[in-house]
Design an enzyme around this catalytic site. Sequence first.
Site, mmCIF file in Angstrom:
data_model
loop_
_atom_site.group_PDB
_atom_site.id
_atom_site.type_symbol
_atom_site.label_atom_id
_atom_site.label_comp_id
_atom_site.label_asym_id
_atom_site.label_seq_id
_atom_site.Cartn_x
_atom_site.Cartn_y
_atom_site.Cartn_z
ATOM 1 N N LYS A 13 45.274 55.359 -34.027
ATOM 2 C CA LYS A 13 44.714 55.952 -35.253
ATOM 3 C C LYS A 13 43.416 56.684 -34.968
ATOM 4 O O LYS A 13 43.215 57.814 -35.398
ATOM 5 C CB LYS A 13 44.407 54.860 -36.312
ATOM 6 C CG LYS A 13 45.590 54.043 -36.737
ATOM 7 C CD LYS A 13 45.202 53.006 -37.799
ATOM 8 C CE LYS A 13 44.204 51.954 -37.317
ATOM 9 N NZ LYS A 13 44.696 51.100 -36.219
ATOM 10 N N ARG A 88 42.967 48.687 -45.587
ATOM 11 C CA ARG A 88 43.701 47.769 -44.734
ATOM 12 C C ARG A 88 44.337 46.645 -45.546
ATOM 13 O O ARG A 88 44.986 45.776 -44.963
ATOM 14 C CB ARG A 88 42.732 47.155 -43.733
ATOM 15 C CG ARG A 88 42.981 47.543 -42.285
ATOM 16 C CD ARG A 88 42.029 46.704 -41.460
ATOM 17 N NE ARG A 88 42.243 46.789 -40.049
ATOM 18 C CZ ARG A 88 41.645 47.660 -39.246
ATOM 19 N NH1 ARG A 88 40.837 48.572 -39.732
ATOM 20 N NH2 ARG A 88 41.860 47.606 -37.948
ATOM 21 N N ARG A 127 42.123 49.657 -23.229
ATOM 22 C CA ARG A 127 41.193 50.436 -24.064
ATOM 23 C C ARG A 127 39.758 50.256 -23.578
ATOM 24 O O ARG A 127 39.307 49.159 -23.281
ATOM 25 C CB ARG A 127 41.290 49.999 -25.527
ATOM 26 C CG ARG A 127 40.184 50.627 -26.365
ATOM 27 C CD ARG A 127 40.533 50.773 -27.822
ATOM 28 N NE ARG A 127 40.744 49.536 -28.531
ATOM 29 C CZ ARG A 127 41.133 49.483 -29.815
ATOM 30 N NH1 ARG A 127 41.362 50.596 -30.493
ATOM 31 N NH2 ARG A 127 41.307 48.322 -30.387
ATOM 32 N N ARG A 160 35.866 46.259 -25.877
ATOM 33 C CA ARG A 160 35.494 45.631 -27.149
ATOM 34 C C ARG A 160 35.745 44.130 -27.115
ATOM 35 O O ARG A 160 36.750 43.678 -26.592
ATOM 36 C CB ARG A 160 36.314 46.259 -28.281
ATOM 37 C CG ARG A 160 35.670 47.521 -28.825
ATOM 38 C CD ARG A 160 36.597 48.273 -29.730
ATOM 39 N NE ARG A 160 37.256 47.431 -30.733
ATOM 40 C CZ ARG A 160 38.039 47.923 -31.695
ATOM 41 N NH1 ARG A 160 38.257 49.211 -31.775
ATOM 42 N NH2 ARG A 160 38.603 47.105 -32.557
ATOM 43 N N ARG A 171 45.083 39.803 -34.427
ATOM 44 C CA ARG A 171 44.937 41.035 -35.211
ATOM 45 C C ARG A 171 46.289 41.626 -35.567
ATOM 46 O O ARG A 171 46.464 42.190 -36.639
ATOM 47 C CB ARG A 171 44.097 42.048 -34.428
ATOM 48 C CG ARG A 171 42.615 41.665 -34.437
ATOM 49 C CD ARG A 171 41.854 42.301 -33.315
ATOM 50 N NE ARG A 171 41.748 43.727 -33.447
ATOM 51 C CZ ARG A 171 41.543 44.553 -32.427
ATOM 52 N NH1 ARG A 171 41.424 44.073 -31.206
ATOM 53 N NH2 ARG A 171 41.446 45.833 -32.641
#
Length: 213
Positions: A13, A88, A127, A160, A171
């Site tokens: 996203k 969300r 990531r 992160r 998540r």
Amino acid sequence: MKIIMLGAPGAGKGTQADRIAQEQNIPHISTGDLFRANVGGGTELGMRAKEYMDRGALVPDELTVEMLFDRVAAEDCRDGYVLDGFPRTIPQAEVLKKELEKRGDRVDLAINVDVPDENIVRRMGGRRACPKCGATYHIEHIPPKQEGICDKCGAELIIRDDDKPETVQKRLSVYHEQTQPLIEFYEKEGILRTVDGTKDMEQVFSDIKALFA
Ligand code: ADP
Ligand code: ADP
Ligand code: ZN
């Protein structure tokens, strides 16, 4: 143009929202980035949000909605924006709809970046994020020019805290429970479009651009 990005954590996203924002000349607003900026800045909101983020849970709607509406009230949002990571939950989507309706306005397009769970876990593992400007990279798929350094601002890239495998699983389940119902919500609104997010970054972006044509 007011655009919403939907999709699992790590679906791409943010990567696509950034491209859309440049192409359409509108701001890219990521509630995740706004929260991380508050955490980094040690604000009260940041301290409250951090305990949820670290567990892979959602920050309560009241805190999130207030922060988001503060941001979209800014001058640069007058001609539209691309929202990444908001809404969300169904209540967030309903508040957004109601607030826009008050001004005779609405969301134009909800883009669902579709990526199955098995690909997600691999994506999150690679990531790397820039703590300074919010740019995102992937060690294999979208590497920075110089390892560990942000192309845009030269800051040192980080992993992160919430991209650890255990938190990623949590998540994902939060996504399926609380966020996935938004797909039906925007389908009913008649503005949902789905793109195949497993393709490479450029291909996904050209599929998204075709939606604007
Ligand atoms: P992702 O890369 O998983 O899409 P984000 O950067 O969008 O992650 O969000 C990171 C974290 O920030 C979320 O796990 C959640 O704790 C919090 N967060 C971001 N946006 C929202 C939102 N709209 N509502 C509640 N919590 C949010
Ligand atoms: P989200 O905002 O949905 O959490 P990101 O845009 O941060 O997702 O992307 C998650 C990870 O996957 C990042 O490491 C990013 O560089 C990488 N990525 C994004 N799009 C693609 C793609 N089409 N193919 C492979 N990796 C991608
Ligand atoms: Zn940077």
